[in-house]
Design a protein around this motif. Structure first.
Motif, PDB file in Angstrom:
ATOM      1  N   ILE A   2      42.329  -0.376  43.427  1.00 43.37           N
ATOM      2  CA  ILE A   2      43.527  -0.405  44.357  1.00 43.37           C
ATOM      3  C   ILE A   2      43.461   0.827  45.117  1.00 43.37           C
ATOM      4  CG2 ILE A   2      46.207  -0.701  44.712  1.00 43.37           C
ATOM      5  CD1 ILE A   2      46.203  -2.532  42.772  1.00 43.37           C
ATOM      6  N   THR A   3      43.439   0.878  46.436  1.00 43.92           N
ATOM      7  CA  THR A   3      43.589   2.162  46.840  1.00 43.92           C
ATOM      8  C   THR A   3      44.986   2.661  47.184  1.00 43.92           C
ATOM      9  OG1 THR A   3      42.948   1.294  49.128  1.00 43.92           O
ATOM     10  CG2 THR A   3      41.177   2.011  47.760  1.00 43.92           C
ATOM     11  N   LYS A   4      45.219   3.871  47.348  1.00 44.83           N
ATOM     12  CA  LYS A   4      46.488   4.401  47.762  1.00 44.83           C
ATOM     13  C   LYS A   4      46.268   6.035  48.467  1.00 44.83           C
ATOM     14  CE  LYS A   4      47.950   6.566  43.621  1.00 44.83           C
ATOM     15  NZ  LYS A   4      49.010   6.750  42.616  1.00 44.83           N
ATOM     16  N   LEU A   5      47.082   6.204  49.237  1.00 46.70           N
ATOM     17  CA  LEU A   5      47.066   7.656  50.057  1.00 46.70           C
ATOM     18  C   LEU A   5      47.602   8.304  49.131  1.00 46.70           C
ATOM     19  CD1 LEU A   5      48.327   6.468  53.616  1.00 46.70           C
ATOM     20  CD2 LEU A   5      46.088   6.655  52.754  1.00 46.70           C
ATOM     21  N   THR A   6      47.226   9.367  48.761  1.00 45.01           N
ATOM     22  CA  THR A   6      47.792  10.376  47.969  1.00 45.01           C
ATOM     23  C   THR A   6      48.439  11.766  48.345  1.00 45.01           C
ATOM     24  OG1 THR A   6      45.551  11.441  47.574  1.00 45.01           O
ATOM     25  CG2 THR A   6      46.055   9.619  45.984  1.00 45.01           C
ATOM     26  N   ARG A   7      47.787  12.363  49.694  1.00 43.87           N
ATOM     27  CA  ARG A   7      48.647  13.420  50.293  1.00 43.87           C
ATOM     28  C   ARG A   7      48.317  13.289  51.677  1.00 43.87           C
ATOM     29  NH1 ARG A   7      46.765  19.121  47.235  1.00 43.87           N
ATOM     30  NH2 ARG A   7      48.213  19.900  48.867  1.00 43.87           N
ATOM     31  N   SER A   8      48.926  14.199  52.317  1.00 42.06           N
ATOM     32  CA  SER A   8      48.786  14.403  53.849  1.00 42.06           C
ATOM     33  C   SER A   8      48.588  15.924  54.264  1.00 42.06           C
ATOM     34  CB  SER A   8      49.429  13.411  54.791  1.00 42.06           C
ATOM     35  OG  SER A   8      50.733  13.892  54.560  1.00 42.06           O
TER      36      SER A   8
END
Length: 132
Positions: A2-8
């Motif tokens: 599963i992919t997820k955004l971790t920071r921006s």
């Protein structure tokens, strides 16, 4: 997997990369390890788990804060825990306070600063009624 955004990280154009990087460090409490390229034109600033990237603009007229296009809108908004101590810290550091700390109708206790290029940066903490 599963992919997820971790920071921006927002990326802002700046008129003077060296002065801007030092302002974020000295007045807003961010840190940086280095400024890239020769001549220097890019930096990643960090505070807690947040980052801001600055890029030297090829021309000053390309540096346009959002509020100059759309009234009362920020370039960056940080949600924080401990808004009062942060406000006190940034005032002591000499940050340019754009608007003082106050409760907003959208459920945040908030204040804003401006950087050397005129970008508005807000810091807001959810109020109790929003945390329920």
């Amino acid at each position: 997997m599963i992919t997820k955004l971790t920071r921006s990280a927002p990326v802002l154009l700046t008129k003077d990369i060296l002065r801007a990087a030092d302002y974020y460090r000295d007045n807003l409490g961010f840190s940086y390890d280095r400024i890239w390229n020769d001549p220097p034109d890019f930096v990643i600033l960090n505070r807690d788990n947040m980052s801001v990237m600055l890029q030297q603009s090829p021309s000053p007229e390309h540096v346009i804060p959002n509020w100059k296009i759309c009234a009362n809108i920020w370039n960056i908004y940080f949600w924080v825990e401990g808004i009062e101590p942060l406000y006190d810290e940034l005032k002591k550091r000499g940050a340019k306070i754009d608007y003082s700390i106050s409760n907003k109708p959208y459920g945040c206790r908030e204040f804003g600063v401006q950087d050397l290029d005129g970008y508005d940066i807000a810091f807001g903490e959810l109020t109790e009624r929003e945390n329920r």
